[in-house]
Motif scaffolding. Structure first.
Motif, PDB file in Angstrom:
ATOM      1  N   PRO A 186      -0.724  13.347  -7.703  1.00 21.05           N
ATOM      2  CA  PRO A 186       0.035  13.566  -8.931  1.00 21.05           C
ATOM      3  C   PRO A 186       1.208  12.603  -9.038  1.00 21.05           C
ATOM      4  O   PRO A 186       1.563  11.940  -8.068  1.00 21.05           O
ATOM      5  N   GLN A 187       1.820  12.527 -10.211  1.00 17.80           N
ATOM      6  CA  GLN A 187       3.130  11.903 -10.311  1.00 17.80           C
ATOM      7  C   GLN A 187       4.141  12.849  -9.656  1.00 17.80           C
ATOM      8  O   GLN A 187       4.008  14.069  -9.768  1.00 17.80           O
ATOM      9  N   VAL A 188       5.125  12.273  -8.983  1.00 14.45           N
ATOM     10  CA  VAL A 188       6.135  13.079  -8.274  1.00 14.45           C
ATOM     11  C   VAL A 188       7.536  12.686  -8.763  1.00 14.45           C
ATOM     12  O   VAL A 188       8.171  11.808  -8.189  1.00 14.45           O
ATOM     13  N   PRO A 189       8.007  13.322  -9.830  1.00 18.77           N
ATOM     14  CA  PRO A 189       9.352  13.019 -10.347  1.00 18.77           C
ATOM     15  C   PRO A 189      10.436  13.427  -9.348  1.00 18.77           C
ATOM     16  O   PRO A 189      10.232  14.326  -8.532  1.00 18.77           O
ATOM     17  N   ASN A 190      11.568  12.778  -9.443  1.00 17.19           N
ATOM     18  CA  ASN A 190      12.706  13.107  -8.564  1.00 17.19           C
ATOM     19  C   ASN A 190      13.670  14.072  -9.234  1.00 17.19           C
ATOM     20  O   ASN A 190      14.875  14.013  -9.014  1.00 17.19           O
ATOM     21  N   TYR A 191      13.094  14.948 -10.085  1.00 17.65           N
ATOM     22  CA  TYR A 191      13.888  15.966 -10.767  1.00 17.65           C
ATOM     23  C   TYR A 191      12.994  17.161 -11.048  1.00 17.65           C
ATOM     24  O   TYR A 191      11.761  17.061 -10.994  1.00 17.65           O
ATOM     25  N   GLY A 192      13.605  18.303 -11.318  1.00 23.47           N
ATOM     26  CA  GLY A 192      12.869  19.543 -11.560  1.00 23.47           C
ATOM     27  C   GLY A 192      12.375  19.623 -12.972  1.00 23.47           C
ATOM     28  O   GLY A 192      12.093  18.580 -13.553  1.00 23.47           O
ATOM     29  N   PRO A 193      12.254  20.819 -13.543  1.00 24.17           N
ATOM     30  CA  PRO A 193      12.712  22.071 -12.949  1.00 24.17           C
ATOM     31  C   PRO A 193      11.810  22.577 -11.830  1.00 24.17           C
ATOM     32  O   PRO A 193      10.626  22.239 -11.784  1.00 24.17           O
ATOM     33  N   PRO A 194      12.402  23.403 -10.933  1.00 21.32           N
ATOM     34  CA  PRO A 194      11.606  24.016  -9.877  1.00 21.32           C
ATOM     35  C   PRO A 194      10.541  24.940 -10.484  1.00 21.32           C
ATOM     36  O   PRO A 194      10.698  25.408 -11.605  1.00 21.32           O
ATOM     37  N   GLY A 195       9.479  25.170  -9.747  1.00 20.08           N
ATOM     38  CA  GLY A 195       8.440  26.095 -10.200  1.00 20.08           C
ATOM     39  C   GLY A 195       7.534  25.514 -11.265  1.00 20.08           C
ATOM     40  O   GLY A 195       6.734  26.232 -11.858  1.00 20.08           O
ATOM     41  N   THR A 196       7.652  24.210 -11.523  1.00 18.44           N
ATOM     42  CA  THR A 196       6.801  23.563 -12.522  1.00 18.44           C
ATOM     43  C   THR A 196       5.947  22.489 -11.845  1.00 18.44           C
ATOM     44  O   THR A 196       6.202  22.091 -10.720  1.00 18.44           O
ATOM     45  N   GLY A 197       4.937  22.024 -12.588  1.00 21.04           N
ATOM     46  CA  GLY A 197       4.082  20.947 -12.076  1.00 21.04           C
ATOM     47  C   GLY A 197       2.985  21.495 -11.205  1.00 21.04           C
ATOM     48  O   GLY A 197       2.901  22.702 -10.936  1.00 21.04           O
ATOM     49  N   PRO A 198       2.102  20.589 -10.730  1.00 25.18           N
ATOM     50  CA  PRO A 198       0.963  21.008  -9.906  1.00 25.18           C
ATOM     51  C   PRO A 198       1.401  21.720  -8.628  1.00 25.18           C
ATOM     52  O   PRO A 198       2.449  21.406  -8.061  1.00 25.18           O
ATOM     53  N   GLU A 199       0.581  22.662  -8.192  1.00 24.51           N
ATOM     54  CA  GLU A 199       0.846  23.351  -6.922  1.00 24.51           C
ATOM     55  C   GLU A 199       0.393  22.466  -5.772  1.00 24.51           C
ATOM     56  O   GLU A 199      -0.679  21.854  -5.815  1.00 24.51           O
ATOM     57  N   LEU A 200       1.217  22.396  -4.743  1.00 24.79           N
ATOM     58  CA  LEU A 200       0.862  21.614  -3.556  1.00 24.79           C
ATOM     59  C   LEU A 200      -0.086  22.414  -2.677  1.00 24.79           C
ATOM     60  O   LEU A 200       0.050  23.627  -2.543  1.00 24.79           O
ATOM     61  N   GLY A 201      -1.055  21.714  -2.098  1.00 25.12           N
ATOM     62  CA  GLY A 201      -1.986  22.360  -1.190  1.00 25.12           C
ATOM     63  C   GLY A 201      -2.174  21.538   0.067  1.00 25.12           C
ATOM     64  O   GLY A 201      -1.858  20.344   0.099  1.00 25.12           O
ATOM     65  N   GLU A 202      -2.651  22.191   1.092  1.00 22.25           N
ATOM     66  CA  GLU A 202      -2.903  21.549   2.373  1.00 22.25           C
ATOM     67  C   GLU A 202      -3.741  20.293   2.199  1.00 22.25           C
ATOM     68  O   GLU A 202      -4.758  20.327   1.508  1.00 22.25           O
ATOM     69  N   GLY A 203      -3.296  19.211   2.831  1.00 25.58           N
ATOM     70  CA  GLY A 203      -4.063  17.966   2.818  1.00 25.58           C
ATOM     71  C   GLY A 203      -3.655  16.991   1.728  1.00 25.58           C
ATOM     72  O   GLY A 203      -4.115  15.850   1.713  1.00 25.58           O
ATOM     73  N   MET A 204      -2.799  17.419   0.816  1.00 25.57           N
ATOM     74  CA  MET A 204      -2.306  16.469  -0.193  1.00 25.57           C
ATOM     75  C   MET A 204      -1.322  15.507   0.468  1.00 25.57           C
ATOM     76  O   MET A 204      -0.556  15.899   1.350  1.00 25.57           O
ATOM     77  N   VAL A 205      -1.372  14.243   0.045  1.00 19.68           N
ATOM     78  CA  VAL A 205      -0.479  13.229   0.612  1.00 19.68           C
ATOM     79  C   VAL A 205       0.315  12.588  -0.522  1.00 19.68           C
ATOM     80  O   VAL A 205      -0.273  12.061  -1.474  1.00 19.68           O
ATOM     81  N   LEU A 206       1.630  12.659  -0.400  1.00 17.75           N
ATOM     82  CA  LEU A 206       2.540  12.216  -1.461  1.00 17.75           C
ATOM     83  C   LEU A 206       3.464  11.116  -0.969  1.00 17.75           C
ATOM     84  O   LEU A 206       3.970  11.185   0.158  1.00 17.75           O
ATOM     85  N   ALA A 207       3.713  10.141  -1.842  1.00 17.90           N
ATOM     86  CA  ALA A 207       4.808   9.194  -1.619  1.00 17.90           C
ATOM     87  C   ALA A 207       5.987   9.711  -2.435  1.00 17.90           C
ATOM     88  O   ALA A 207       5.963   9.689  -3.660  1.00 17.90           O
ATOM     89  N   ILE A 208       6.984  10.235  -1.736  1.00 17.51           N
ATOM     90  CA  ILE A 208       8.189  10.780  -2.372  1.00 17.51           C
ATOM     91  C   ILE A 208       9.236   9.672  -2.327  1.00 17.51           C
ATOM     92  O   ILE A 208       9.503   9.131  -1.246  1.00 17.51           O
ATOM     93  N   GLU A 209       9.794   9.308  -3.477  1.00 18.78           N
ATOM     94  CA  GLU A 209      10.647   8.110  -3.486  1.00 18.78           C
ATOM     95  C   GLU A 209      11.825   8.174  -4.448  1.00 18.78           C
ATOM     96  O   GLU A 209      11.809   7.551  -5.502  1.00 18.78           O
ATOM     97  N   PRO A 210      12.891   8.896  -4.060  1.00 17.70           N
ATOM     98  CA  PRO A 210      14.070   8.946  -4.905  1.00 17.70           C
ATOM     99  C   PRO A 210      14.739   7.590  -5.092  1.00 17.70           C
ATOM    100  O   PRO A 210      14.904   6.839  -4.127  1.00 17.70           O
ATOM    101  N   MET A 211      15.105   7.332  -6.353  1.00 21.71           N
ATOM    102  CA  MET A 211      15.949   6.188  -6.713  1.00 21.71           C
ATOM    103  C   MET A 211      17.221   6.804  -7.276  1.00 21.71           C
ATOM    104  O   MET A 211      17.170   7.542  -8.265  1.00 21.71           O
TER     105      MET A 211
END
Ligand code: MF3
Ligand code: CO
Length: 265
Positions: A186-211
């Motif tokens: 998925p796209q991984v924004p560096n902002y919320g709101p919390p409780g929104t967006g796709p649910e994370l599941g075991e085995g997903m791999v994300l590049a998390i990259e705050p600017m």
């Protein structure tokens, strides 16, 4: 966001995660070496050359070279440059510069992606605080990446950290899934709101990259079509890790990327 692109998030098994970690070791080794090579007088093109050579010596290929026409192996983003700075033989680092180093590697068909920001020699107190806060914002985003959490929980954790310190989070660029390609859902924004967006599941791999920007969150892209800079000319910092979501919690697959960075966390 592109709904189709959000549709399917790959899940990797243990062996696949270990392959991504192998690519991540290359990325970490490259960034660690670059962190110590970023000294006054070195050109950003020289850092690009070093990055490619080190990755190739480890049997990997630079992931960014030729990606959507990107002309180099490494992104080097100095001071007000946020991301996607193109290396140049004419750009020499100077004492006090804040240098974002972003590198991806492909090893046997598996991708990993990470970034660090280092100060060249001594930077201003504000610059060092910006770096420390951005690194902490990434750590807090990673800590939220458990199965059952939502993508928005990761972003909200990053945002709370950065904004709580008085800085702003860039919204025009986001993190991403990574594995078989550099950019996956998925796209991984560096902002919320919390409780929104796709649910994370075991085995997903994300590049998390705050600017994270010292001033305004607004950015613009230079005429080269790549370099994103802050609209107000103030400094920006960027950290990124490739992270696996597992039953035991988040696992950083690009650990060690910060090497012996002179900037304390
Ligand atoms: N880490 C950045 C990203 O994930 C780097 C991409 S640079 C590019 O988007 F040249 F490959 F686009
Ligand atoms: Co990335």
């Amino acid at each position: 966001m592109d709904v189709a692109a959000q549709a399917r998030i790959a899940r990797r098994d243990r062996a696949e995660i270990e392959r991504i970690r192998e690519a991540g070791r290359v990325v970490a080794a490259v960034l660690s070496e670059l962190g110590t090579a970023a000294v006054p007088g070195v050109s950003t093109a020289e850092l690009d050359r070093l990055a490619r050579a080190r990755a190739e010596a480890m049997g990997a290929r630079p992931a960014f070279l030729g990606y959507r026409g990107y002309p180099a192996s490494l992104c080097v983003s100095v001071n007000d440059e946020v991301i996607h700075g193109i290396p140049s033989a004419r750009r020499l680092l100077r004492e006090g510069d804040l240098v974002g180093l972003d590198f991806g590697a492909v090893l046997a068909g598996w991708y990993a992606d990470a970034a660090v920001t280092v100060a060249v020699g001594r930077a201003s107190a504000e610059a060092e605080r910006l770096v420390a806060v951005t690194r902490r914002a990434l750590a807090q985003g990673i800590a939220a990446a458990w199965p059952g959490a939502r993508v928005g929980d990761v972003g909200a954790a990053v945002e709370a950290c950065a904004e709580g310190a008085g800085f702003s989070v860039v919204r025009d660029f986001v993190g991403h899934g990574v594995g078989r390609r550099l950019h996956e859902p998925p796209q991984v924004p560096n902002y919320g709101p919390p409780g929104t967006g796709p649910e994370l599941g075991e085995g997903m791999v994300l590049a998390i990259e705050p600017m994270v920007n010292a001033g305004t969150a607004q950015v613009r892209v230079l005429a080269d079509g790549w370099t994103a800079v802050t609209a107000d000319g103030r400094s920006s910092a960027h950290f990124e890790h490739t992270v696996a979501v597992t039953a035991g919690g988040p696992e950083v697959l690009t650990a060690g990327a910060e090497g012996v960075s002179p900037v304390a966390g």
